[in-house]
Design a protein around this motif. Structure first.
Motif, PDB file in Angstrom:
ATOM      1  N   UNK A  13       0.842  -1.198   0.000  1.00 49.78           N
ATOM      2  CA  UNK A  13       0.000   0.000   0.000  1.00 49.78           C
ATOM      3  C   UNK A  13       0.875   1.245   0.000  1.00 49.78           C
ATOM      4  N   UNK A  14       0.303   2.355  -0.416  1.00 55.68           N
ATOM      5  CA  UNK A  14       1.054   3.605  -0.467  1.00 55.68           C
ATOM      6  C   UNK A  14       1.293   4.205   0.913  1.00 55.68           C
ATOM      7  N   UNK A  15       2.403   4.916   1.054  1.00 54.40           N
ATOM      8  CA  UNK A  15       2.696   5.625   2.309  1.00 54.40           C
ATOM      9  C   UNK A  15       1.899   6.927   2.369  1.00 54.40           C
ATOM     10  N   UNK A  16       1.600   7.355   3.567  1.00 51.64           N
ATOM     11  CA  UNK A  16       0.934   8.641   3.735  1.00 51.64           C
ATOM     12  C   UNK A  16       1.897   9.794   3.496  1.00 51.64           C
ATOM     13  N   UNK A  17       1.403  10.894   2.927  1.00 52.68           N
ATOM     14  CA  UNK A  17       2.252  12.065   2.708  1.00 52.68           C
ATOM     15  C   UNK A  17       2.553  12.790   4.014  1.00 52.68           C
ATOM     16  N   UNK A  18       3.679  13.494   4.060  1.00 53.20           N
ATOM     17  CA  UNK A  18       4.087  14.219   5.266  1.00 53.20           C
ATOM     18  C   UNK A  18       3.363  15.558   5.377  1.00 53.20           C
ATOM     19  N   UNK A  19       3.168  15.983   6.621  1.00 51.64           N
ATOM     20  CA  UNK A  19       2.624  17.315   6.854  1.00 51.64           C
ATOM     21  C   UNK A  19       3.661  18.387   6.548  1.00 51.64           C
ATOM     22  N   UNK A  20       3.201  19.614   6.355  1.00 50.64           N
ATOM     23  CA  UNK A  20       4.097  20.701   5.939  1.00 50.64           C
ATOM     24  C   UNK A  20       4.212  21.752   7.047  1.00 50.64           C
ATOM     25  N   UNK A  21       5.436  22.283   7.204  1.00 51.55           N
ATOM     26  CA  UNK A  21       5.643  23.438   8.092  1.00 51.55           C
ATOM     27  C   UNK A  21       5.793  24.668   7.202  1.00 51.55           C
ATOM     28  N   UNK A  22       4.853  25.600   7.325  1.00 52.21           N
ATOM     29  CA  UNK A  22       4.898  26.788   6.480  1.00 52.21           C
ATOM     30  C   UNK A  22       4.172  27.930   7.192  1.00 52.21           C
ATOM     31  N   UNK A  23       4.589  29.171   6.874  1.00 47.92           N
ATOM     32  CA  UNK A  23       3.952  30.348   7.467  1.00 47.92           C
ATOM     33  C   UNK A  23       3.513  31.292   6.351  1.00 47.92           C
ATOM     34  N   UNK A  24       2.372  31.874   6.574  1.00 48.64           N
ATOM     35  CA  UNK A  24       1.799  32.769   5.567  1.00 48.64           C
ATOM     36  C   UNK A  24       2.630  34.043   5.489  1.00 48.64           C
ATOM     37  N   UNK A  25       3.047  34.361   4.287  1.00 50.86           N
ATOM     38  CA  UNK A  25       3.836  35.573   4.079  1.00 50.86           C
ATOM     39  C   UNK A  25       3.261  36.318   2.888  1.00 50.86           C
ATOM     40  N   UNK A  28       2.121  43.342   3.451  1.00 51.46           N
ATOM     41  CA  UNK A  28       1.371  44.003   4.528  1.00 51.46           C
ATOM     42  C   UNK A  28       0.873  43.018   5.596  1.00 51.46           C
ATOM     43  N   UNK A  29       1.221  41.727   5.431  1.00 51.92           N
ATOM     44  CA  UNK A  29       0.850  40.757   6.478  1.00 51.92           C
ATOM     45  C   UNK A  29       2.124  40.021   6.877  1.00 51.92           C
ATOM     46  N   UNK A  30       2.966  40.677   7.645  1.00 51.25           N
ATOM     47  CA  UNK A  30       4.271  40.083   7.965  1.00 51.25           C
ATOM     48  C   UNK A  30       4.185  38.864   8.877  1.00 51.25           C
ATOM     49  N   UNK A  31       3.153  38.789   9.686  1.00 51.88           N
ATOM     50  CA  UNK A  31       3.011  37.662  10.616  1.00 51.88           C
ATOM     51  C   UNK A  31       1.662  36.988  10.395  1.00 51.88           C
ATOM     52  N   UNK A  32       1.570  36.304   9.259  1.00 54.76           N
ATOM     53  CA  UNK A  32       0.289  35.706   8.876  1.00 54.76           C
ATOM     54  C   UNK A  32      -0.073  34.436   9.615  1.00 54.76           C
ATOM     55  N   UNK A  33       0.895  33.875  10.303  1.00 55.74           N
ATOM     56  CA  UNK A  33       0.592  32.655  11.037  1.00 55.74           C
ATOM     57  C   UNK A  33       0.848  31.390  10.226  1.00 55.74           C
ATOM     58  N   UNK A  34       0.707  30.232  10.865  1.00 53.26           N
ATOM     59  CA  UNK A  34       1.009  28.958  10.187  1.00 53.26           C
ATOM     60  C   UNK A  34      -0.053  28.606   9.147  1.00 53.26           C
ATOM     61  N   UNK A  35       0.396  28.040   8.014  1.00 57.04           N
ATOM     62  CA  UNK A  35      -0.578  27.577   7.011  1.00 57.04           C
ATOM     63  C   UNK A  35      -0.081  26.323   6.283  1.00 57.04           C
ATOM     64  N   UNK A  36       0.683  25.494   7.007  1.00 55.71           N
ATOM     65  CA  UNK A  36       1.159  24.232   6.427  1.00 55.71           C
ATOM     66  C   UNK A  36       0.031  23.211   6.354  1.00 55.71           C
ATOM     67  N   UNK A  37      -0.171  22.597   5.195  1.00 61.13           N
ATOM     68  CA  UNK A  37      -1.262  21.643   5.004  1.00 61.13           C
ATOM     69  C   UNK A  37      -0.893  20.210   5.361  1.00 61.13           C
ATOM     70  N   UNK A  38      -1.904  19.388   5.452  1.00 62.48           N
ATOM     71  CA  UNK A  38      -1.704  17.964   5.745  1.00 62.48           C
ATOM     72  C   UNK A  38      -1.251  17.222   4.480  1.00 62.48           C
ATOM     73  N   UNK A  39      -0.640  16.079   4.692  1.00 58.68           N
ATOM     74  CA  UNK A  39      -0.304  15.208   3.569  1.00 58.68           C
ATOM     75  C   UNK A  39      -1.537  14.421   3.113  1.00 58.68           C
ATOM     76  N   UNK A  40      -1.393  13.672   2.040  1.00 52.31           N
ATOM     77  CA  UNK A  40      -2.483  12.833   1.533  1.00 52.31           C
ATOM     78  C   UNK A  40      -2.332  11.390   2.009  1.00 52.31           C
TER      79      UNK A  40
END
Length: 334
Positions: A13-25, A28-40
């Motif tokens: 069976x296929x492996x699950x995708x990894x989650x992402x660490x990312x921040x919204x940039x 005019x929005x210097x601190x947008x917060x985290x927006x890393x998505x889940x894997x599949x």
């Protein structure tokens, strides 16, 4: 098409995708917060029965099945794409066994019946999942889990109501052909039937399936002749017809032939040996009435017959109408 009734395959069976660490940039929005998505999620592997197949030959050459992995998550809360599932088609009557543990996973006995044999890995979580009032900039994520990997043994066990049993040249194929129209091979030499053949018998607006399997000889359990490998195709039958040649071409003793078949059947599987078994004495057209009475008397004495027995001539269709009628009546009661 070559008849293949067992094979071993590997499913991954296929492996699950990894989650992402990312921040919204954004501007005019210097601190947008985290927006890393889940894997599949990883792709699953399924087995599905199909009544258009009658052999496992398609799986004899392709031994490994790998489902796609789930994609990794990405920024902007984008989840990774799920891996597509793989579906493997097999004939009705396929038994699924874990090759390592010998555990029976499932038994596909109906059209379009499905079973999950390898579960895909679960998706990893992106850092968006970990944000809270006290953790505004989470850098945590989880990795996707590994998909299941298995070696699977597939065994095809034909689905029939009635099965034939006996020595080579006892007349099994002739009987099956004359009552069902099945395209069985008939000749005056042993082992004309090399693979099981199914036939459909229609009578009195009722129908039953009969299986013709290769003949059994002495020491078949030790590999003589075609062995006893094909006896497994009788396991689903409700009745066994033990066909006995009253006038063997090799001048052997019919009683000794009965002993050989019953002994090999008992060695193979005691539960199969205990199935309802009707004795069918064939080729009565080749024996004088006086001689036939002596043979039948000896067989009755030897077997201490309590179950049904029949006198037939498969080639001249003598007695087979009564036999089929009784089979239908018995199956209806069951």
């Amino acid at each position: 098409m070559k008849f293949i009734d067992h094979t071993i395959i590997q499913v991954i069976a296929g492996n699950g995708g990894n989650g992402c660490v990312n921040f919204r940039r954004e501007k005019y929005i210097p601190k947008g917060g985290p927006d890393g998505g889940d894997g599949g999620d990883g792709g699953n592997i399924w087995l599905e029965s199909n009544n258009n197949l009658n052999t496992l030959i398609d799986l004899r050459f392709k031994k490994t099945f790998q489902a796609p992995h789930g994609e990794n998550g990405s920024g902007r809360n984008c989840s990774g794409k799920k891996g597509n599932d793989i579906k493997i088609y097999v004939p009705i009557g396929t038994k699924i066994i874990n090759y390592q543990t010998r555990e029976i996973i499932g038994d596909l006995i109906k059209h379009k019946q499905k079973i999950l044999i390898a579960k895909g890995g679960w998706h990893g979580l992106g850092n968006t999942r970990f944000k809270s009032s006290i953790n505004r900039t989470p850098r945590q994520r989880t990795l996707g889990s590994i998909g299941e990997k298995r070696d699977i043994q597939l065994e095809l066990v034909l689905i029939a109501d009635v099965g034939t049993l006996g020595m080579p040249n006892a007349g099994k194929s002739t009987l099956v052909k004359n009552i069902s129209g099945a395209k069985t091979k008939i000749a005056n030499y042993p082992f004309t039937t090399l693979n099981p053949v199914l036939g459909s018998v229609c009578m009195q607006d009722k129908k039953f399936i009969i299986a013709d399997i290769p003949g059994i000889i002495k020491n078949a359990s030790q590999g003589s002749g075609l062995g006893i490998h094909f006896l497994k195709h009788l396991e689903r039958c409700k009745i066994l017809l033990h066909i006995v040649d009253l006038c063997p071409i090799d001048y052997s003793n019919p009683i000794e032939n009965i002993k050989i078949v019953l002994n090999e059947l008992k060695k193979y599987n005691k539960s199969l040996y205990k199935k309802p078994r009707w004795l069918v004495l064939n080729k009565i057209d080749l024996i004088k009435p006086a001689d036939m009475e002596k043979i039948i008397s000896k067989i009755k004495t030897f077997l201490r017959i309590k179950e049904k027995f029949y006198l037939i001539s498969a080639i001249k269709k003598t007695g087979i109408k009564k036999l089929c009628s009784d089979i239908i009546f018995y199956l209806q009661k069951q």
